[in-house]
Design a protein around this motif. Structure first.
Motif, PDB file in Angstrom:
ATOM      1  N   ALA A 126       2.851   4.571  -0.371  1.00 34.35           N
ATOM      2  CA  ALA A 126       2.006   3.506  -0.915  1.00 34.35           C
ATOM      3  C   ALA A 126       0.785   4.109  -1.600  1.00 34.35           C
ATOM      4  O   ALA A 126       0.334   3.624  -2.654  1.00 34.35           O
ATOM      5  CB  ALA A 126       1.580   2.552   0.198  1.00 34.35           C
ATOM      6  N   LYS A 134       1.751   5.449  -4.932  1.00 31.22           N
ATOM      7  CA  LYS A 134       1.884   4.364  -5.907  1.00 31.22           C
ATOM      8  C   LYS A 134       0.531   3.999  -6.494  1.00 31.22           C
ATOM      9  O   LYS A 134       0.401   3.751  -7.698  1.00 31.22           O
ATOM     10  CB  LYS A 134       2.525   3.143  -5.255  1.00 31.22           C
ATOM     11  CG  LYS A 134       2.765   1.994  -6.238  1.00 31.22           C
ATOM     12  CD  LYS A 134       3.542   0.867  -5.598  1.00 31.22           C
ATOM     13  CE  LYS A 134       3.842  -0.218  -6.637  1.00 31.22           C
ATOM     14  NZ  LYS A 134       4.650  -1.316  -6.065  1.00 31.22           N
ATOM     15  N   ASP A 135      -0.496   3.999  -5.676  1.00 38.96           N
ATOM     16  CA  ASP A 135      -1.849   3.679  -6.159  1.00 38.96           C
ATOM     17  C   ASP A 135      -2.365   4.724  -7.139  1.00 38.96           C
ATOM     18  O   ASP A 135      -3.269   4.438  -7.938  1.00 38.96           O
ATOM     19  CB  ASP A 135      -2.815   3.561  -4.975  1.00 38.96           C
ATOM     20  CG  ASP A 135      -2.538   2.339  -4.113  1.00 38.96           C
ATOM     21  OD1 ASP A 135      -1.875   1.406  -4.621  1.00 38.96           O
ATOM     22  OD2 ASP A 135      -2.953   2.325  -2.949  1.00 38.96           O
ATOM     23  N   GLN A 174      -0.842   5.841  -9.617  1.00 41.57           N
ATOM     24  CA  GLN A 174      -0.260   5.568 -10.934  1.00 41.57           C
ATOM     25  C   GLN A 174       0.404   6.835 -11.510  1.00 41.57           C
ATOM     26  O   GLN A 174       0.096   7.285 -12.610  1.00 41.57           O
ATOM     27  CB  GLN A 174      -1.302   5.021 -11.899  1.00 41.57           C
ATOM     28  CG  GLN A 174      -1.845   3.659 -11.455  1.00 41.57           C
ATOM     29  CD  GLN A 174      -2.828   3.078 -12.439  1.00 41.57           C
ATOM     30  OE1 GLN A 174      -3.665   3.791 -12.993  1.00 41.57           O
ATOM     31  NE2 GLN A 174      -2.717   1.777 -12.678  1.00 41.57           N
ATOM     32  N   GLN A 197       9.604   3.693  -5.550  1.00 39.03           N
ATOM     33  CA  GLN A 197       8.480   3.260  -4.734  1.00 39.03           C
ATOM     34  C   GLN A 197       7.134   3.450  -5.430  1.00 39.03           C
ATOM     35  O   GLN A 197       6.215   2.663  -5.236  1.00 39.03           O
ATOM     36  CB  GLN A 197       8.468   4.037  -3.406  1.00 39.03           C
ATOM     37  CG  GLN A 197       9.691   3.832  -2.545  1.00 39.03           C
ATOM     38  CD  GLN A 197       9.878   2.390  -2.117  1.00 39.03           C
ATOM     39  OE1 GLN A 197       8.947   1.757  -1.633  1.00 39.03           O
ATOM     40  NE2 GLN A 197      11.078   1.870  -2.293  1.00 39.03           N
ATOM     41  N   VAL A 198       7.006   4.527  -6.227  1.00 39.36           N
ATOM     42  CA  VAL A 198       5.663   4.895  -6.702  1.00 39.36           C
ATOM     43  C   VAL A 198       5.417   4.610  -8.176  1.00 39.36           C
ATOM     44  O   VAL A 198       4.253   4.508  -8.593  1.00 39.36           O
ATOM     45  CB  VAL A 198       5.376   6.390  -6.413  1.00 39.36           C
ATOM     46  CG1 VAL A 198       5.581   6.706  -4.952  1.00 39.36           C
ATOM     47  CG2 VAL A 198       6.199   7.323  -7.297  1.00 39.36           C
ATOM     48  N   GLU A 258       5.967  -0.919 -12.065  1.00 42.45           N
ATOM     49  CA  GLU A 258       7.142  -1.763 -12.291  1.00 42.45           C
ATOM     50  C   GLU A 258       7.511  -1.849 -13.761  1.00 42.45           C
ATOM     51  O   GLU A 258       8.672  -2.079 -14.105  1.00 42.45           O
ATOM     52  CB  GLU A 258       6.895  -3.155 -11.715  1.00 42.45           C
ATOM     53  CG  GLU A 258       6.852  -3.164 -10.188  1.00 42.45           C
ATOM     54  CD  GLU A 258       6.744  -4.562  -9.629  1.00 42.45           C
ATOM     55  OE1 GLU A 258       6.837  -5.522 -10.434  1.00 42.45           O
ATOM     56  OE2 GLU A 258       6.579  -4.703  -8.414  1.00 42.45           O
ATOM     57  N   ARG A 266      12.491   4.035 -14.287  1.00 41.22           N
ATOM     58  CA  ARG A 266      12.029   4.019 -12.900  1.00 41.22           C
ATOM     59  C   ARG A 266      12.973   4.785 -11.970  1.00 41.22           C
ATOM     60  O   ARG A 266      13.278   4.359 -10.871  1.00 41.22           O
ATOM     61  CB  ARG A 266      11.835   2.585 -12.418  1.00 41.22           C
ATOM     62  CG  ARG A 266      10.696   1.865 -13.123  1.00 41.22           C
ATOM     63  CD  ARG A 266      10.322   0.576 -12.438  1.00 41.22           C
ATOM     64  NE  ARG A 266       9.733   0.815 -11.130  1.00 41.22           N
ATOM     65  CZ  ARG A 266      10.050   0.110 -10.038  1.00 41.22           C
ATOM     66  NH1 ARG A 266      10.969  -0.838 -10.100  1.00 41.22           N
ATOM     67  NH2 ARG A 266       9.463   0.358  -8.895  1.00 41.22           N
TER      68      ARG A 266
END
Length: 490
Positions: free
Chosen positions: A127, A130-131, A133, A182-183, A186, A191
């Motif tokens: 997570a 993912k933040d 970017q 996951q990272v 979207e 992806r």
């Protein structure tokens, strides 16, 4: 502008850190053209490169399978990942930092057991990633014989076999794709992780990392025909076709982010395995040789193993590769190659002796050939490379009336997807591949490829080839301009 973050994964045996340092140096010098490194050398140069593009390994979390569940062994795993967050944030806050290269092994294979830190991610590190970017996830790969030699040279307790490394490579790709899902944002164009051979030119890899909007293409071309001519001793004809082949690859690599299938070239392992067995079969078919002599010959050839050296690889188009093989020659046991080759030793020798005696029936010749493990891996890898590209450009899939089976399969694959731009370059007079690809079970899209085949005269001439390549590349770019850049390639 915040630093762009690229996440690299691979199995062991890739020498990740050395490969990424080589890429970092190239990007600083050739892409960013940072003048501050011009007069630097040694440690001062390395220190400056680290400021511009830091390379950071995601901390390894030891995991084990206990009672059917994946669990962390060390209680300090959370503390490790928290420290990783702090270090990455420090990089991001630096004005000098342009890119951050994060590296990890998404999976591990330790003495017969697979593990992965992503399965024990109790601290939600995914997570956090993912933040950040992250812009791309890149899965680095090399020929399995090179990986085998690297790993086995540093592990005396457990020796990895080719079959195990093929399986590990698949699991690492699966784990890398999971991380990418996951990272990555979207709305990211792609992806999944990019499957990338470290035997590509540095310029191509730098383009993949730094040029987010540059068109990605898959280069399809005949390999089997050239190898066939070389085996027949027709060196002049083979070299002429090889020169055309190299010219095509060089042009497309300068114009696009061009994925080249022969940067992983593992079929020669199987070819050399069968060459050894052919020598045994010929010897045993000679009536002058006693059974004792035949047994001794078989033992001698099998004991030599399958020899791997630099001559096994398809010629590169650049002197500056992301990595270079450090092993000029080594040997792999016959029984290890047997596990991934088309036929086992006894069956192969029996069939080869039948061929020598001319005993193969028409039904034998027409029977569908079962693909070996290595062949299936080659096919799936090539299809994966096509998946991660915007377009496919094929060069002379038919030569002297012979259709390349590999290119045929790739064109068929593209025709069934119906989401890829493609162009096929053929020489005027070469039969187009459409007729041979057509079948009742899988009807080939004749209409589409009829429009996408371009015929040219005098492809033996370099200037004529460049003109043809330029025209075809232009039509690909024009076609792709009509496709929405927001579309997710899946």
């Amino acid at each position: 502008m915040p630093a762009k973050i690229i996440l690299f994964t691979s199995t062991s045996g890739i020498r990740q850190n050395a490969v990424l340092k080589r890429l970092r140096s190239y990007i600083v010098r050739k892409v960013l053209r940072d003048e501050s490194v011009t007069d630097l050398a040694g440690e001062r140069l390395l220190a400056r490169e680290r400021e511009i593009i830091p390379i950071y390994e995601i901390p390894r979390i030891s995991v084990a399978v206990l009672d059917g569940e994946v669990r962390e062994i060390h209680e300090e795993a959370e503390a490790k990942l928290q420290r990783a967050r702090e270090i990455i944030d420090e990089f991001r806050n630096s004005e000098e930092c342009k890119y951050i290269f994060l590296r990890t092994h998404a999976s591990y294979y330790v003495r017969g057991q697979f593990t992965s830190w992503i399965l024990a991610d109790s601290s939600n590190f995914l997570a956090y990633l993912k933040d950040l970017q992250i812009e791309k996830v890149i899965n680095l790969n090399d020929n399995i014989y090179n990986i085998r030699e690297v790993i086995n040279s540093r592990d005396d307790y457990y020796k990895y076999k080719l079959k195990e490394l093929l399986v590990w490579r698949d699991i690492e790709l699966f784990a890398a794709d999971f991380i990418a899902r996951q990272v990555l944002p979207e709305k990211a164009e792609y992806r999944r992780s990019y499957w990338l051979s470290i035997n590509h030119p540095l310029s191509m890899v730098a383009d993949l990392v730094c040029e987010s909007t540059r068109t990605r293409i898959y280069m399809a071309y005949s390999i089997s025909k050239i190898r066939e001519l070389q085996a027949e001793g027709k060196e002049d004809q083979a070299n002429e076709l090889l020169d055309q082949n190299i010219s095509f690859r060089k042009f497309m690599t300068e114009r696009f982010v061009a994925f080249d299938p022969t940067t992983i070239d593992e079929r020669p392992i199987q070819i050399r395995y069968l060459d050894g067995l052919k020598e045994i079969a010929k010897f045993e078919e000679n009536e002058a040789h006693s059974s004792e002599a035949c047994t001794a010959k078989r033992v001698e050839i099998i004991a030599k193993g399958v020899v791997i050296d630099r001559s096994i690889s398809w010629p590169s188009i650049s002197d500056e590769l992301l990595s270079e093989s450090l092993f000029p020659e080594f040997r792999i046991p016959f029984d290890e190659v047997e596990e991934i080759a088309s036929k086992n030793i006894e069956e192969a020798i029996s069939d080869l002796r039948k061929e020598i005696r001319g005993e193969k029936s028409a039904s034998d010749e027409n029977a569908p050939k079962e693909k070996s493990l290595i062949d299936r891996h080659i096919n799936s890898r090539d299809f994966r490379l096509i998946d991660q590209c915007n377009a496919l450009i094929a060069y002379r899939p038919t030569i002297d009336g012979q259709l390349s089976g590999g290119v045929a399969a790739e064109l068929q694959y593209v025709s069934e997807i119906h989401t890829k731009t493609s162009r096929v370059v053929i020489k005027l007079g070469d039969p187009p591949p459409i007729r041979e690809l057509f079948s009742e079970k899988k009807p080939f899209d004749k209409e589409m490829f009829g429009k996408n085949i371009s015929e040219y005269e005098n492809l033996e001439d370099e200037e004529s080839r460049k003109s043809a390549f330029d025209e075809v590349a232009g039509t690909v770019e024009e076609s792709l301009n009509t496709i929405s850049k927001e579309r997710v390639i899946d």
